[in-house]
Write an enzyme that holds these catalytic residues in place. Structure first.
Site, PDB file in Angstrom:
ATOM      1  N   GLY A 120     -17.479 111.709  82.111  1.00 53.62           N
ATOM      2  CA  GLY A 120     -18.497 111.154  81.217  1.00 53.62           C
ATOM      3  C   GLY A 120     -18.216 109.742  80.737  1.00 53.62           C
TER       4      GLY A 120
ATOM      5  N   VAL B 287     -22.085 115.640  88.646  1.00 53.93           N
ATOM      6  CA  VAL B 287     -21.930 117.064  88.300  1.00 53.93           C
ATOM      7  C   VAL B 287     -23.004 117.962  88.916  1.00 53.93           C
ATOM      8  CG1 VAL B 287     -20.604 116.679  86.170  1.00 53.93           C
ATOM      9  CG2 VAL B 287     -23.122 116.807  86.073  1.00 53.93           C
TER      10      VAL B 287
ATOM     11  N   TYR C  20     -35.799 113.741  70.504  1.00 51.41           N
ATOM     12  CA  TYR C  20     -34.618 114.322  71.161  1.00 51.41           C
ATOM     13  C   TYR C  20     -35.057 115.382  72.187  1.00 51.41           C
ATOM     14  CZ  TYR C  20     -29.621 115.290  71.603  1.00 51.41           C
ATOM     15  OH  TYR C  20     -28.344 115.421  72.077  1.00 51.41           O
TER      16      TYR C  20
ATOM     17  N   LYS D 243     -28.791 121.035  74.650  1.00 56.65           N
ATOM     18  CA  LYS D 243     -27.603 121.163  73.789  1.00 56.65           C
ATOM     19  C   LYS D 243     -27.500 122.580  73.223  1.00 56.65           C
ATOM     20  CE  LYS D 243     -25.913 116.957  74.088  1.00 56.65           C
ATOM     21  NZ  LYS D 243     -24.847 116.726  75.093  1.00 56.65           N
TER      22      LYS D 243
ATOM     23  N   ILE E 209     -24.232 107.815  67.687  1.00 51.99           N
ATOM     24  CA  ILE E 209     -23.428 106.618  67.973  1.00 51.99           C
ATOM     25  C   ILE E 209     -24.166 105.829  69.048  1.00 51.99           C
ATOM     26  CG2 ILE E 209     -21.196 105.771  68.831  1.00 51.99           C
ATOM     27  CD1 ILE E 209     -19.998 108.525  68.074  1.00 51.99           C
TER      28      ILE E 209
ATOM     29  N   LEU F 199     -24.666 104.194  75.785  1.00 49.24           N
ATOM     30  CA  LEU F 199     -25.673 104.092  76.844  1.00 49.24           C
ATOM     31  C   LEU F 199     -26.658 105.262  76.781  1.00 49.24           C
ATOM     32  CD1 LEU F 199     -26.190 102.218  79.296  1.00 49.24           C
ATOM     33  CD2 LEU F 199     -24.871 103.840  80.677  1.00 49.24           C
TER      34      LEU F 199
HETATM   35  N1  LIG Z   1     -24.109 108.910  71.379  1.00 45.28           N
HETATM   36  C1  LIG Z   1     -24.486 109.846  70.547  1.00 45.28           C
HETATM   37  O1  LIG Z   1     -25.153 109.597  69.558  1.00 45.28           O
HETATM   38  C2  LIG Z   1     -24.083 111.277  70.802  1.00 45.28           C
HETATM   39  C3  LIG Z   1     -24.075 112.176  69.734  1.00 45.28           C
HETATM   40  C4  LIG Z   1     -23.719 113.499  69.971  1.00 45.28           C
HETATM   41  C5  LIG Z   1     -23.375 113.895  71.250  1.00 45.28           C
HETATM   42  N2  LIG Z   1     -23.392 112.986  72.276  1.00 45.28           N
HETATM   43  C6  LIG Z   1     -23.026 113.455  73.609  1.00 45.28           C
HETATM   44  O2  LIG Z   1     -21.825 112.827  74.003  1.00 45.28           O
HETATM   45  C7  LIG Z   1     -21.751 112.875  75.420  1.00 45.28           C
HETATM   46  C8  LIG Z   1     -21.370 111.495  75.937  1.00 45.28           C
HETATM   47  O3  LIG Z   1     -22.439 110.596  75.729  1.00 45.28           O
HETATM   48  P1  LIG Z   1     -22.247 109.101  75.202  1.00 45.28           P
HETATM   49  O4  LIG Z   1     -23.055 108.980  73.982  1.00 45.28           O
HETATM   50  O5  LIG Z   1     -20.825 108.750  75.181  1.00 45.28           O
HETATM   51  O6  LIG Z   1     -23.034 108.247  76.285  1.00 45.28           O
HETATM   52  P2  LIG Z   1     -22.612 107.674  77.728  1.00 45.28           P
HETATM   53  O7  LIG Z   1     -23.882 107.204  78.340  1.00 45.28           O
HETATM   54  O8  LIG Z   1     -21.524 106.711  77.595  1.00 45.28           O
HETATM   55  O9  LIG Z   1     -22.079 108.972  78.485  1.00 45.28           O
HETATM   56  C9  LIG Z   1     -22.925 109.872  79.176  1.00 45.28           C
HETATM   57  C10 LIG Z   1     -22.248 110.125  80.494  1.00 45.28           C
HETATM   58  O10 LIG Z   1     -22.938 111.137  81.235  1.00 45.28           O
HETATM   59  C11 LIG Z   1     -22.728 110.798  82.582  1.00 45.28           C
HETATM   60  N3  LIG Z   1     -23.658 111.515  83.459  1.00 45.28           N
HETATM   61  C12 LIG Z   1     -25.013 111.580  83.401  1.00 45.28           C
HETATM   62  N4  LIG Z   1     -25.472 112.265  84.471  1.00 45.28           N
HETATM   63  C13 LIG Z   1     -24.378 112.648  85.193  1.00 45.28           C
HETATM   64  C14 LIG Z   1     -24.205 113.347  86.415  1.00 45.28           C
HETATM   65  N5  LIG Z   1     -25.245 113.828  87.120  1.00 45.28           N
HETATM   66  N6  LIG Z   1     -22.933 113.533  86.873  1.00 45.28           N
HETATM   67  C15 LIG Z   1     -21.862 113.054  86.198  1.00 45.28           C
HETATM   68  N7  LIG Z   1     -21.970 112.380  85.031  1.00 45.28           N
HETATM   69  C16 LIG Z   1     -23.231 112.179  84.553  1.00 45.28           C
HETATM   70  C17 LIG Z   1     -22.960 109.303  82.625  1.00 45.28           C
HETATM   71  O11 LIG Z   1     -22.424 108.734  83.801  1.00 45.28           O
HETATM   72  C18 LIG Z   1     -22.195 108.873  81.386  1.00 45.28           C
HETATM   73  O12 LIG Z   1     -20.858 108.578  81.710  1.00 45.28           O
HETATM   74  C19 LIG Z   1     -23.110 113.388  75.897  1.00 45.28           C
HETATM   75  O13 LIG Z   1     -23.013 114.763  76.134  1.00 45.28           O
HETATM   76  C20 LIG Z   1     -23.983 113.115  74.712  1.00 45.28           C
HETATM   77  O14 LIG Z   1     -25.129 113.959  74.678  1.00 45.28           O
HETATM   78  C21 LIG Z   1     -23.719 111.694  72.069  1.00 45.28           C
END
Ligand SMILES: NC(=O)c1ccc[n+]([C@@H]2O[C@H](COP(=O)([O-])OP(=O)(O)OC[C@H]3O[C@@H](n4cnc5c(N)ncnc54)[C@H](O)[C@@H]3O)[C@@H](O)[C@H]2O)c1
Length: 257
Positions: free
Chosen positions: A13, A65, A157, A164, A193, A196
């Site tokens: 990720g 994935v 969302y 989720k 946060i 991307l």
């Molecule tokens: N940013 C927020 O506000 C927030 C809050 C709560 C939870 N999250 C969760 O945290 C996690 C990380 O997100 P983030 O905010 O760091 O953003 P991010 O965009 O940096 O990370 C999301 C990742 O998912 C990967 N991804 C998407 N499709 C994919 C696939 N088919 N195969 C492999 N990888 C794949 C992307 O390449 C990316 O690295 C996610 O599950 C997101 O829902 C984010």
């Protein structure tokens, strides 16, 4: 603090330096772990390779994935290089952009399928791949990232909230399945946060402001704070904790009127 010294971890990720998974990778490496870090497709390879240069002796591997063959290759490479695995951080999530702005009732069958496959089922697939490698190490810790939109409605969302909810249910079912093998499965529910993935959610800035106004700590959280909580769940400090969704959101989840 070397709480992960001698441990091997897989981080899924990382897209760029703002990714929550990258903050966890940095904290895990600083705590002594040796890491495999994956990138999704050629588009992100350079970013992830460049970031990984700051880690000590990482394995950098491609992983989409949705692709079972790539999942198998990742675990084969880890088996060859590490011989076992102690933890997995699952930070992959995706929903088509149009599903994150249209009314929820308009969610397409394909958008729903893709969102649930990438954002929830992938945890099950990774857990299955990690299982034999963790058994060799006498147990392990799986950690995923979720959001309060699983339980409450947040504007735009949409299908990601449904994904989720499924992801958090997967955490509980996997924890029950794998607990007898001393494999723990947990989630961190992070406050919003700017990453991307977050940029895909229409009106995200107003969600951030709402947290600043309403969360008990009157602020948002950053990726390093999520990573600190992750160190607890990944290390022996969290050895009795499984099937848990740990809120790292400045307390927002507790608020009502
Ligand atoms: N940013 C927020 O506000 C927030 C809050 C709560 C939870 N999250 C969760 O945290 C996690 C990380 O997100 P983030 O905010 O760091 O953003 P991010 O965009 O940096 O990370 C999301 C990742 O998912 C990967 N991804 C998407 N499709 C994919 C696939 N088919 N195969 C492999 N990888 C794949 C992307 O390449 C990316 O690295 C996610 O599950 C997101 O829902 C984010």
């Amino acid at each position: 603090m070397s709480v992960l010294s001698g441990k091997y971890g897989l981080i899924v990720g990382v897209a760029n330096k703002r990714s929550i998974a990258w903050a966890i990778a940095q904290a895990a490496a600083a705590a002594g772990a040796r890491l495999a870090v994956t990138y999704q497709g050629e588009r992100l390879e350079e970013n992830v390779r460049e970031l990984s240069e700051t880690l000590s002796n990482p394995l950098v591997l491609p992983l989409d994935v949705t692709d079972d063959a790539q999942i198998a290759s990742v675990f084969a490479a880890i088996e060859k290089e590490f011989g076992g695995l102690d933890f997995v951080v699952h930070g992959a999530a995706y929903a088509p952009r149009e599903e994150l702005s249209a009314p929820f009732v308009q969610t397409s069958r394909e958008g729903f399928r893709m969102s649930l496959d990438i954002s929830a089922y992938s945890l099950v697939a990774l857990a299955r791949g990690a299982l034999p490698l963790m058994e060799r190490r006498g147990g392990g810790s799986l950690l995923t990232l979720t959001y309060l939109g699983s339980e409450r409605v947040f504007h735009n969302y949409n299908v990601m909230g449904v994904a989720k909810a499924a992801l958090e249910a997967c955490v509980r079912y996997l924890a029950a399945d794998l607990g007898p093998k001393n494999i723990r499965v947990n989630a961190i529910s992070a406050g919003p946060i700017k990453t991307l993935a977050a940029a895909g959610i229409a009106g995200f800035s107003s969600i951030l402001q709402h947290y600043r106004d309403r969360a008990p700590l009157r602020r948002t959280v950053d990726t390093a704070e999520v990573a600190d909580a992750a160190m607890f769940l990944l290390s022996d400090a969290g050895r009795a904790v499984t099937a848990e969704v740990l809120m790292v959101d400045a307390g927002y989840h507790a608020t009502g009127m």
